[in-house]
Design an enzyme around this catalytic site. Structure first.
Site, short mmCIF file in Angstrom:
data_model
loop_
_atom_site.label_atom_id
_atom_site.label_comp_id
_atom_site.label_asym_id
_atom_site.label_seq_id
_atom_site.Cartn_x
_atom_site.Cartn_y
_atom_site.Cartn_z
N GLU A 43 0.84 -1.20 0.00
CA GLU A 43 0.00 0.00 0.00
C GLU A 43 0.88 1.25 0.00
OE1 GLU A 43 -1.73 0.91 3.87
OE2 GLU A 43 -3.65 1.34 2.92
N HIS A 45 2.53 4.58 0.91
CA HIS A 45 2.75 5.22 2.21
C HIS A 45 3.43 6.56 2.02
CE1 HIS A 45 1.36 1.70 4.38
NE2 HIS A 45 1.52 2.35 5.51
N ASP A 54 3.43 -1.52 5.92
CA ASP A 54 2.48 -2.22 6.82
C ASP A 54 2.82 -3.70 7.01
OD1 ASP A 54 1.11 0.11 7.14
OD2 ASP A 54 -0.70 -0.53 6.09
N HIS A 129 -1.98 -3.51 9.28
CA HIS A 129 -2.81 -2.79 8.31
C HIS A 129 -4.26 -2.87 8.77
CE1 HIS A 129 -4.16 -1.52 4.29
NE2 HIS A 129 -4.84 -2.64 4.14
N GLU A 131 -7.13 -2.19 7.73
CA GLU A 131 -8.21 -2.71 6.88
C GLU A 131 -8.34 -4.23 6.95
OE1 GLU A 131 -6.19 -0.25 6.20
OE2 GLU A 131 -7.07 1.22 4.84
N HIS A 186 -1.85 7.67 8.93
CA HIS A 186 -1.29 6.88 7.82
C HIS A 186 -0.06 7.57 7.22
CE1 HIS A 186 -1.11 4.17 4.42
NE2 HIS A 186 -1.03 5.22 3.64
N GLU A 191 4.39 5.89 11.90
CA GLU A 191 5.02 4.94 10.97
C GLU A 191 6.36 5.47 10.46
OE1 GLU A 191 1.67 2.35 8.71
OE2 GLU A 191 1.61 4.49 8.26
ZN ZN Z 1 0.60 1.89 7.33
MN MN Z 2 -2.31 0.41 5.93
#
Ligand code: ZN
Ligand code: MN
Length: 270
Positions: A43, A45, A54, A129, A131, A186, A191
Site C-alpha cells: 500500500e 505510504h 504495513d 494494516h 483494513e 497513515h 510509521e
Molecule cells: Zn501503514
Molecule cells: Mn495500511
C-alpha cells in the site's frame, strides 16, 4: 553456520521440518511455541515510505517479540485487504495491490488450519494494516469451525494490531503537540518514526511530507472519487517524525507486546 542456529531461530521459513517438529514437541510452558503470523499490505505510504511499510513493521516487531517468548514467526502475509481512502489513502493509488475480502479471509483461514494441523495451536495474527482487521476475525472463526469438524481441538488464536500497546505516555512522546487522529496517522509521524529507526535505508528523508491533515466527509461513497481529496499519500504531516521517536516506540512496544501475547496464552514472559 553453527549447528545450534536452528534451535534458537525464530523464523519458521529458515527451519527444516525436523527442527520445526522438534520445537513443537519440546514445547514452551506446557504447549507448542507461539507462532506469529505478521499480516500487512502492499500500500502506498506517501512519497517517503516504502509500499511494504504495513508488512515490514509487524514483521520486524514480531521477530523481536518472538525472541522474548521463545516463539516462531511465520512468513509474513505481505498483501492485505484493500486500502481505504480515510485510513490508507485508497486502493486507487499507484503501487497498491490488494486482495478481495473473501480471498484474503480464505488465505488466512487456510494458514491457521495448517499451523494447527501440525501442532502449532497457539497462533497470533499480528496485524500492521487496519483494513485487515475484520477479515482476520472472520478467518479465525472459519478456521476454528473447520478444525472442529476435523477433530482438532485446543487451537487458540490471538488477533492484535502492533499499535495496541501505544499508551498515553507513548502518544505524548510521539505527538508532543497533540495527536490529530489515529486514522489520519497513515504514513505520518508514528510509521515514519518507526521506519526511520527500523529500516532507515528505505525512508526518503528528503521527501517527508508536511501538510495539513486530509479532510473527508463523515460518510463513505462508492465508487470513491479520487479527485474528492487531495493529499500526498500521507494523511497528515510526518514532519514531527524522528528516528529517536522510532527507537523509543519500538523499545517500549516490544516488551509490552511480548507480555500481552504470552499472557493471552497463559504463559509467563521473562
Ligand atoms: Zn501503514
Ligand atoms: Mn495500511
Amino acid at each position: 553456520m553453527s549447528a545450534t542456529t536452528s534451535t534458537t531461530s525464530t523464523r519458521m521459513d529458515h527451519m527444516t521440518w525436523e527442527d520445526l517438529d522438534a520445537r513443537v514437541k519440546t514445547g514452551v510452558q506446557g504447549g507448542p511455541p507461539i507462532v506469529i503470523l505478521p499480516t500487512g499490505a502492499l500500500e502506498q505510504h506517501g512519497p517517503h515510505l516504502p509500499l511494504g511499510t504495513d508488512a515490514m513493521m509487524p514483521t520486524m516487531l514480531a521477530e523481536r517479540v518472538a525472541a522474548k517468548i521463545d516463539g516462531l514467526v511465520a512468513p509474513t502475509l505481505s498483501y492485505g485487504y484493500k486500502s481505504q481512502p480515510k485510513s490508507g489513502g485508497g486502493n486507487h493509488m499507484p503501487g497498491c495491490a490488494a486482495l478481495d475480502g473473501n480471498t484474503y479471509t480464505l488465505m488466512v483461514r487456510d494458514l491457521i488450519c495448517d499451523f494447527a494441523r501440525h501442532g502449532l495451536t497457539r497462533i497470533v495474527l499480528f496485524d500492521g494494516h487496519m483494513e485487515n482487521q475484520m477479515f482476520l476475525t472472520e478467518a479465525s472463526d472459519l478456521a476454528l469451525r473447520m478444525l472442529k469438524a476435523e477433530g482438532i481441538e485446543g487451537t487458540r488464536i490471538v488477533k492484535l494490531g502492533y499499535w495496541i500497546m501505544i499508551d498515553e505516555p507513548l502518544e505524548e512522546m510521539l505527538f508532543p503537540e497533540g495527536l490529530i487522529s489515529w486514522e489520519l496517522e497513515h504514513a505520518a509521524v508514528m510509521e515514519t518514526s518507526a521506519m526511520m529507526y527500523l529500516a532507515p535505508d528505505l525512508v526518503r528523508a528528503d521527501k517527508i511530507p508536511d501538510h495539513p491533515p486530509a479532510e473527508f466527509p463523515p460518510y463513505d461513497v462508492y465508487p470513491f472519487d479520487p479527485h474528492s481529496v487531495c493529499h500526498s499519500g500521507a494523511l497528515s504531516s510526518a514532519a514531527g517524525a524522528s528516528p529517536e521517536k522510532g527507537k523509543a516506540l519500538v523499545e517500549a512496544l516490544v516488551p509490552s507486546l511480548a507480555r500481552q501475547i504470552a499472557g493471552a496464552f497463559g504463559m509467563e514472559c521473562a
